[in-house]
Design an enzyme around this catalytic site. Structure first.
Site, PDB file in Angstrom:
ATOM      1  N   ASP A  90       0.866  -1.178   0.000  1.00 40.25           N
ATOM      2  CA  ASP A  90       0.000   0.000   0.000  1.00 40.25           C
ATOM      3  C   ASP A  90       0.901   1.226   0.000  1.00 40.25           C
ATOM      4  O   ASP A  90       1.098   1.897   1.014  1.00 40.25           O
ATOM      5  CB  ASP A  90      -0.907  -0.020   1.232  1.00 40.25           C
ATOM      6  CG  ASP A  90      -1.871   1.165   1.266  1.00 40.25           C
ATOM      7  OD1 ASP A  90      -2.052   1.798   0.208  1.00 40.25           O
ATOM      8  OD2 ASP A  90      -2.416   1.439   2.347  1.00 40.25           O
ATOM      9  N   ASP A 110       0.847   4.281  -1.131  1.00 38.32           N
ATOM     10  CA  ASP A 110       0.386   5.609  -0.743  1.00 38.32           C
ATOM     11  C   ASP A 110      -0.315   5.630   0.609  1.00 38.32           C
ATOM     12  O   ASP A 110      -0.812   6.662   1.057  1.00 38.32           O
ATOM     13  CB  ASP A 110      -0.540   6.198  -1.817  1.00 38.32           C
ATOM     14  CG  ASP A 110      -1.690   5.252  -2.165  1.00 38.32           C
ATOM     15  OD1 ASP A 110      -1.852   4.230  -1.452  1.00 38.32           O
ATOM     16  OD2 ASP A 110      -2.403   5.526  -3.146  1.00 38.32           O
ATOM     17  N   ASP A 156      -3.139   4.651   1.805  1.00 40.92           N
ATOM     18  CA  ASP A 156      -4.507   5.146   1.909  1.00 40.92           C
ATOM     19  C   ASP A 156      -5.504   4.058   2.291  1.00 40.92           C
ATOM     20  O   ASP A 156      -6.709   4.286   2.327  1.00 40.92           O
ATOM     21  CB  ASP A 156      -4.932   5.794   0.591  1.00 40.92           C
ATOM     22  CG  ASP A 156      -4.977   4.789  -0.566  1.00 40.92           C
ATOM     23  OD1 ASP A 156      -4.519   3.636  -0.364  1.00 40.92           O
ATOM     24  OD2 ASP A 156      -5.451   5.162  -1.659  1.00 40.92           O
ATOM     25  N   GLU A 179      -0.615  -2.659  -7.419  1.00 42.80           N
ATOM     26  CA  GLU A 179       0.004  -2.898  -6.111  1.00 42.80           C
ATOM     27  C   GLU A 179      -0.191  -4.355  -5.676  1.00 42.80           C
ATOM     28  O   GLU A 179       0.739  -5.012  -5.203  1.00 42.80           O
ATOM     29  CB  GLU A 179      -0.612  -1.953  -5.076  1.00 42.80           C
ATOM     30  CG  GLU A 179      -0.228  -0.487  -5.282  1.00 42.80           C
ATOM     31  CD  GLU A 179      -1.006   0.449  -4.382  1.00 42.80           C
ATOM     32  OE1 GLU A 179      -0.433   1.480  -3.976  1.00 42.80           O
ATOM     33  OE2 GLU A 179      -2.191   0.154  -4.084  1.00 42.80           O
ATOM     34  N   ASP A 230     -13.258  -6.524  -5.913  1.00 43.69           N
ATOM     35  CA  ASP A 230     -13.639  -5.258  -6.537  1.00 43.69           C
ATOM     36  C   ASP A 230     -15.027  -5.383  -7.169  1.00 43.69           C
ATOM     37  O   ASP A 230     -15.177  -5.405  -8.394  1.00 43.69           O
ATOM     38  CB  ASP A 230     -12.582  -4.888  -7.593  1.00 43.69           C
ATOM     39  CG  ASP A 230     -12.821  -3.513  -8.200  1.00 43.69           C
ATOM     40  OD1 ASP A 230     -13.588  -2.727  -7.587  1.00 43.69           O
ATOM     41  OD2 ASP A 230     -12.262  -3.240  -9.270  1.00 43.69           O
ATOM     42  N   ASN A 235     -17.529  -3.313  -7.371  1.00 45.90           N
ATOM     43  CA  ASN A 235     -18.067  -2.182  -8.140  1.00 45.90           C
ATOM     44  C   ASN A 235     -17.196  -1.812  -9.342  1.00 45.90           C
ATOM     45  O   ASN A 235     -17.485  -0.860 -10.069  1.00 45.90           O
ATOM     46  CB  ASN A 235     -18.282  -0.960  -7.249  1.00 45.90           C
ATOM     47  CG  ASN A 235     -16.955  -0.440  -6.688  1.00 45.90           C
ATOM     48  OD1 ASN A 235     -15.898  -1.031  -6.916  1.00 45.90           O
ATOM     49  ND2 ASN A 235     -17.030   0.664  -5.951  1.00 45.90           N
ATOM     50  N   ASP A 242     -14.227  -0.430  -9.690  1.00 46.51           N
ATOM     51  CA  ASP A 242     -13.537   0.860  -9.790  1.00 46.51           C
ATOM     52  C   ASP A 242     -12.016   0.736  -9.785  1.00 46.51           C
ATOM     53  O   ASP A 242     -11.297   1.735  -9.782  1.00 46.51           O
ATOM     54  CB  ASP A 242     -13.990   1.796  -8.671  1.00 46.51           C
ATOM     55  CG  ASP A 242     -13.589   1.296  -7.281  1.00 46.51           C
ATOM     56  OD1 ASP A 242     -13.052   0.165  -7.195  1.00 46.51           O
ATOM     57  OD2 ASP A 242     -13.822   2.016  -6.290  1.00 46.51           O
ATOM     58  N   GLU A 300     -11.103  -5.844   2.741  1.00 44.18           N
ATOM     59  CA  GLU A 300     -11.860  -6.726   1.850  1.00 44.18           C
ATOM     60  C   GLU A 300     -10.953  -7.752   1.184  1.00 44.18           C
ATOM     61  O   GLU A 300     -11.270  -8.941   1.106  1.00 44.18           O
ATOM     62  CB  GLU A 300     -12.578  -5.885   0.791  1.00 44.18           C
ATOM     63  CG  GLU A 300     -13.688  -5.019   1.365  1.00 44.18           C
ATOM     64  CD  GLU A 300     -14.163  -3.967   0.394  1.00 44.18           C
ATOM     65  OE1 GLU A 300     -15.272  -3.440   0.618  1.00 44.18           O
ATOM     66  OE2 GLU A 300     -13.445  -3.671  -0.592  1.00 44.18           O
ATOM     67  N   ASP A 334      12.967 -31.973  45.510  1.00 45.89           N
ATOM     68  CA  ASP A 334      12.932 -30.723  44.766  1.00 45.89           C
ATOM     69  C   ASP A 334      14.256 -30.663  44.015  1.00 45.89           C
ATOM     70  O   ASP A 334      15.335 -30.636  44.637  1.00 45.89           O
ATOM     71  CB  ASP A 334      12.854 -29.525  45.718  1.00 45.89           C
ATOM     72  CG  ASP A 334      11.473 -29.301  46.293  1.00 45.89           C
ATOM     73  OD1 ASP A 334      10.629 -30.218  46.192  1.00 45.89           O
ATOM     74  OD2 ASP A 334      11.228 -28.214  46.852  1.00 45.89           O
ATOM     75  N   HIS A 378      12.682 -37.847  49.587  1.00 44.10           N
ATOM     76  CA  HIS A 378      11.489 -38.624  49.929  1.00 44.10           C
ATOM     77  C   HIS A 378      11.404 -39.885  49.068  1.00 44.10           C
ATOM     78  O   HIS A 378      12.018 -39.967  48.000  1.00 44.10           O
ATOM     79  CB  HIS A 378      10.246 -37.761  49.713  1.00 44.10           C
ATOM     80  CG  HIS A 378      10.183 -36.561  50.616  1.00 44.10           C
ATOM     81  ND1 HIS A 378       9.204 -36.383  51.564  1.00 44.10           N
ATOM     82  CD2 HIS A 378      10.993 -35.462  50.716  1.00 44.10           C
ATOM     83  CE1 HIS A 378       9.408 -35.235  52.201  1.00 44.10           C
ATOM     84  NE2 HIS A 378      10.492 -34.658  51.699  1.00 44.10           N
ATOM     85  N   SER A 416      23.640 -32.009  45.886  1.00 43.31           N
ATOM     86  CA  SER A 416      23.875 -33.437  45.717  1.00 43.31           C
ATOM     87  C   SER A 416      22.823 -34.026  44.801  1.00 43.31           C
ATOM     88  O   SER A 416      22.038 -33.303  44.186  1.00 43.31           O
ATOM     89  CB  SER A 416      23.892 -34.159  47.057  1.00 43.31           C
ATOM     90  OG  SER A 416      24.464 -35.439  46.875  1.00 43.31           O
TER      91      SER A 416
END
EC number: 4.1.1.65
Length: 637
Positions: free
Chosen positions: A188, A190, A192, A199, A224, A226, A228, A235, A444, A500, A588
């Protein structure tokens, strides 16, 4: 021009997405790793349609701190960490930094946000952190509302400030459309918000494949309506997303160039969405770090962002070759850096990673280590040693949770009393406590687990003379264990140092094996010149069980470990999770050896170990299930 998707359809999709996330959140709370599930959660490198929950957009807006400084924030999520820019000196830093994160049904959802002060000569200092479950946050705040979270001091859990965060999630359709919009915005010229056919044609030609070239005119005309000669990016993006879903026109990533698996459309879309944001600078948070500590220093460990897609393997031999040891936290699925003084790391490498160092050990250093350990043990039993407790807590301030400790700090009259501290009842819940066919973690620790001894020597233990016979000693009949399964529980100095029982059964006998006191750090374990586990001082305990046969429990001494103390005797019956004993000052290891085909170790533990990546676990987390029980369950089903 064509018509975009209706607001009603979009809201309907979002409503369904929130419901899906709510269901996922409930499902995850029922199946935390190691807390009662019968089998572990497997690590995944690609995402199935069923597991894909969406892509979360996390934004760190700013914070309110209690003093002025230059601040940066880090986000750790799974095996990835990202950082913001550093602010000017202020007590109200503003970042407005964003990052997109992949949400999976069985993947990580807990993000840790850490805030560091950076106006230091030697190192950046963590001031506060918070943890945020992204799935739960999005369900509660579906419209990306800014929310304030307390920042907690890692050492005291006191509130040290507040951070402001927003988070939203895209469903798969929105993700594809948003990505298409970003791709289209490149041409894009420009700016707009509309594209001409010229493009759009430039972009299609850049994809470099016949499908794109043949489809460009058809797609443009479909948008497109319509006639134009111009269409909105919104879209065209919707049509491009649909086209990519049915007949892909992009077969390589436009940013990194990586070839995409056309048959795996979902992961291709995820890859491009995340890669595009990182590569184009569309987002201000920098990625590619392993842990928040690395990110806070700005070290550019610039690894692949796509841990779920690529050949990214963090753990391979890091114990012996990397400058820092990194482990993965099983609960949060987040990478954590282990703290070791840099001088100690250099010394250990000089000794354990060279023939010269080990030759020196053979010429008298073993006796020096023995004497040093004994002297250090006596020192840590003196009243004066209690003065070391505060500095020890400060060094490990984000890795020791004093809220879990049974007694207050002033209860401990020596350092060793603190080192072998007890925890409050219930601090370590035992997985599937009523089921003796489920084995659990013994400590742990940082855990490596292997289905066979061969796997352990291929991925982790590099000493040339390691063997089960050598580990158990000549006074233990080891034939049943020779091709068995192995679990290695490595305790670091900051860990809870009581061990444990991993299984329920009867203690048959104790066997003491004399030996050296090498370090059990991965730097030594990964050394081909040293045989830590078969040369160190150790005690072998044989536990007879109904579900696993005989289990060999080996408590191994290490440098600075003054003694190994057991609180059980021969003939005692123990339940899994019962305390067996403790190590005095130092780090350990415990190794548990199971008879061949007696246990199926959880898949997530095996997967991490196959990457030479230790898993951070706590006492009572699930280790695996007995094979006989698995076979019976299979027959019943």
């Amino acid at each position: 021009m064509g018509n975009g998707n209706s607001t009603e359809t979009k809201e309907s999709r979002r409503s369904k997405m929130r419901q899906k996330l709510q269901n996922l959140g409930s499902h995850r709370r029922l199946r935390r790793p190691g807390s009662g599930s019968v089998s572990g959660l497997a690590s995944q490198r690609s995402v199935s349609q069923e597991d894909f929950a969406g892509i979360a957009l996390l934004t760190l807006l700013g914070a309110e701190m209690k003093f002025k400084d230059k601040w940066l924030a880090c986000v750790s999520f799974g095996e990835q960490t990202f950082r913001t820019e550093i602010t000017d000196s202020t007590d109200k830093p503003i970042w407005n930094s964003q990052k997109k994160l992949l949400l999976e049904k069985n993947g990580p959802s807990l993000a840790r946000i850490s805030v560091f002060e950076t106006n230091r000569l030697l190192k950046n200092n963590i001031i506060g952190y918070c943890e945020l479950d992204l799935l739960e946050f999005v369900v509660q705040e579906p419209d990306s509302t800014c929310k304030s979270f307390d920042l907690l001091d890692p050492a005291s859990s006191n509130v040290v400030g507040n951070i402001f965060i927003s988070c939203s999630v895209e469903d798969p359709v929105e993700t594809e459309t948003c990505f298409a919009k970003r791709i289209l915005s490149i041409v894009d010229y420009d700016e707009d918000g509309h594209l001409s056919f010229s493009e759009f044609s430039d972009l299609m030609n850049a994809f470099g494949n016949l499908v794109a070239a043949n489809k460009k005119e058809e797609l443009f005309k479909a948008a497109d309506l319509n006639g134009d000669g111009a269409v909105t990016i919104d879209e065209l993006a919707a049509l491009l997303a649909v086209q990519q879903e049915h007949e892909p026109i992009i077969n390589s990533c436009p940013v990194c160039g990586e070839a995409l698996q056309i048959s795996d459309k979902l992961n291709a879309m995820i890859h491009m969405t995340l890669c595009f944001d990182e590569g184009t600078g569309n987002q201000t948070m920098t990625g590619g770090f392993l842990t928040d500590r690395q990110a806070s220093y700005g070290w550019m460990f610039k690894l692949s962002e796509w841990t779920h897609l690529s050949t990214y393997d963090v753990g391979l031999n890091t114990g012996s070759s990397a400058s820092h040891i990194v482990v993965i936290d099983r609960k949060t699925k987040r990478l954590v850096e282990e703290l070791i003084d840099s001088k100690i790391v250099m010394s250990m490498r000089a000794i354990y990673q060279s023939k010269i160092g080990l030759r020196l050990m053979d010429q008298g250093a073993k006796e020096i280590l023995q004497n040093l350990s004994e002297k250090q043990g006596k020192k840590m039993n003196s009243v004066e040693s209690a003065q070391n407790i505060p500095s020890f807590l400060e060094f490990f301030k984000d890795q020791i949770n004093m809220a879990e400790v049974k007694y207050p700090l002033d209860h401990f009259k020596t350092f060793n009393e603190f080192f072998i501290r007890e925890l409050k009842p219930g601090a370590r819940p035992v997985a599937c406590v009523e089921r003796d066919d489920v084995a659990v973690s013994a400590a742990d620790c940082r855990l490596m687990a292997f289905q066979t001894v061969d796997d352990s020597t291929r991925f982790w233990i590099k000493g040339r003379k390691f063997s089960i016979k050598g580990l158990l000693g000549k006074d233990v009949h080891s034939d049943a264990f020779l091709d068995g399964s192995l679990a290695i529980f490595r305790l670091a100095p900051q860990d809870y140092h009581r061990f444990h029982s991993p299984v329920s059964g009867v203690i048959e006998k104790f066997v003491n094996v004399s030996g050296s006191l090498y370090t059990v750090n991965p730097i030594a374990v990964n050394s081909k010149y040293c045989n830590v586990f078969t040369e160190n001082k150790r005690t072998v305990v044989i536990i007879s069980t109904a579900e696993f046969g005989k289990v060999a429990f080996v408590a191994i001494g290490a440098t600075m470990v003054g003694s190994i103390t057991f609180v059980r005797q021969e003939g005692d019956h123990v339940k899994k999770g019962d305390e067996l004993g403790y190590f005095s000052f130092g780090g350990s290891t415990v190794i548990c050896v199971f008879e061949k085909d007696s246990i199926k170790i959880d898949e997530d533990l095996l997967a991490n170990s196959a990457r030479s990546l230790e898993t951070l676990v706590t006492v009572g987390m699930q280790l695996g299930v007995s094979f006989p029980k698995l076979e019976n369950l299979s027959l019943e089903s």
